[in-house]
Enzyme design. Structure first.
Site, PDB file in Angstrom:
ATOM      1  CE  LYS A   1      -1.728 -10.406  -7.332  1.00 19.18           C
ATOM      2  NZ  LYS A   1      -0.801 -10.462  -8.467  1.00 19.18           N
TER       3      LYS A   1
ATOM      4  NE  ARG B   1       4.813 -10.296 -14.159  1.00 18.67           N
ATOM      5  CZ  ARG B   1       3.665 -10.050 -13.528  1.00 18.67           C
ATOM      6  NH1 ARG B   1       3.461  -8.856 -12.984  1.00 18.67           N
ATOM      7  NH2 ARG B   1       2.728 -10.969 -13.410  1.00 18.67           N
TER       8      ARG B   1
ATOM      9  CE1 TYR C   1       5.580  20.055   6.051  1.00 19.21           C
ATOM     10  CE2 TYR C   1       3.968  18.369   5.464  1.00 19.21           C
ATOM     11  CZ  TYR C   1       4.856  18.920   6.376  1.00 19.21           C
ATOM     12  OH  TYR C   1       5.018  18.337   7.609  1.00 19.21           O
TER      13      TYR C   1
ATOM     14  CG  MET D   1       3.019  10.282   7.592  1.00 24.57           C
ATOM     15  SD  MET D   1       4.369  10.004   8.757  1.00 24.57           S
ATOM     16  CE  MET D   1       5.788  10.234   7.680  1.00 24.57           C
TER      17      MET D   1
END
Length: 358
Positions: A33, A131, A253, A301
């Protein structure tokens, strides 16, 4: 070439599957998956099939459709089940749904009646995850009236362990006991319980079909112990630029890292858009020829910055190893405060992927 390089050792995936299969008393499937945990199901599933793996698990119908195109006649089970309205697609593509509720059972029964034949499925009974899967009330309803399974060719009854990686977890023993009672109520139906870590619980979680996932891709299924699996992933990026800054100057940053001395700062083209979690800011340690290279400042990013002051041999074009022999995926996960699963499945699409064949 300035693209970061993501290496995928397909041979190591196959070796890991073979090792797990050899140690398991029953059959061993492969969980592919999330695009084989971010590494490429179209690359990995066919290699596993050639090695003898006959059963695959995915999460969604879309994943199953895509896998069918590359997996030939392999058995493919869909953990999230068959979405309403997709029953015909599942039948046409020979996909096997995991039935997670009585409503799922009713829809699959109706599909079987319309098809004029019993249809294969797995029945998922929740034993403690809360779940997916039949809850206690739904399972009690099955025990009262088995007709809700008429027309369904149950191939396996399954459940999922919540804490298999935690040695001695009491909830695991409770789940194993509940699952044993479920299996006893369905004589003749094969069982599937063990995930990657569950396969290392020996007899406690023994079942007819194991479902390893992260262990196939080099994640450690026994945290706190030496990793028994072969490493699969490497990730390295070239230095784009070296910047020299003086004492007191900051990097990145919000200036979260300040130089205490004259420092050389190397920038690479990997950021959180590429799966390098922002939580690794000021925490990740890369490697260059085996020597540690600390990440400094915040990950942005597309870029990350490293202090290479003590490594004068590093110049633009030098490769920094983010994941590799000296810094495994579990090490990166620990630095990020997460798990190897998240690191692997977050790997971005901008890497130049290089596969090592079987």
């Amino acid at each position: 070439m300035t693209a970061p390089v993501l290496g995928v050792d397909v041979g190591a995936v196959v070796a890991n599957w073979r090792s797990l299969a050899a140690s398991h008393g029953g059959e061993t499937a492969a969980v592919v998956k999330a695009d084989a945990y971010g590494l490429g199901a179209a690359l990995i599933a066919p290699a596993l099939a050639r090695a003898g793996c006959r059963r695959f698990f995915v999460a969604t119908a879309d994943e199953a459709m895509a896998l069918r195109d590359v997996a030939g006649a392999a058995w493919i089970a869909v953990l999230n089940g068959c979405p309403a309205g997709c029953e015909g697609d599942f039948i046409d593509r020979a996909l096997v749904p995991v039935l997670n509720s009585l409503a799922d059972c009713a829809r699959w029964q109706e599909a079987a009646r319309a098809a004029g034949q019993a249809l294969p499925a797995l029945l998922h009974v929740d034993t403690g995850m809360s779940r997916l899967g039949l809850d206690a009330g739904e399972w009690a309803a099955v025990l009262r009236d088995r007709s809700c399974l008429d027309g369904i060719a149950l191939q396996f009854v399954m459940s999922h362990l919540a804490s298999a990686e935690v040695a001695g977890a009491p909830e695991t023993a409770a789940q194993v006991a509940r699952f044993a009672a479920v299996a006893a109520a369905l004589p003749g139906v094969a069982t599937s319980l063990a995930n990657s870590s569950g396969m290392f619980l020996r007899e406690a979680a023994r079942s007819d079909l194991a479902r390893p996932g992260v262990a196939l891709y080099g994640g450690n299924p026994v945290p706190g112990q030496p990793n028994p699996m072969r490493a699969v992933v490497t990730l390295a990026a070239p230095v784009l630029q070296i910047r020299v800054i003086g004492p007191g100057e900051t990097v990145g940053y919000n200036g979260t890292w300040r130089a205490a001395r004259r420092s050389r700062i190397a920038t690479i083209g990997v950021g959180y858009a590429d799966g390098l979690a922002r939580t690794l800011s000021n925490r990740l340690t890369a490697r260059h020829e085996g020597r540690p290279v600390p990440l400094v400042g915040r990950i942005s990013m597309d870029l990350s910055t490293f202090d290479v002051t003590d490594l004068p041999e590093i110049v633009p074009g030098s490769m920094l190893e983010l994941i590799g022999p000296g810094h495994a995926v579990d090490d990166v996960a620990a630095e990020a405060g997460t798990i190897a699963y998240e690191i692997l499945t977050s790997l971005g699409r901008r890497y130049r992927r290089v596969a090592k064949s079987v």
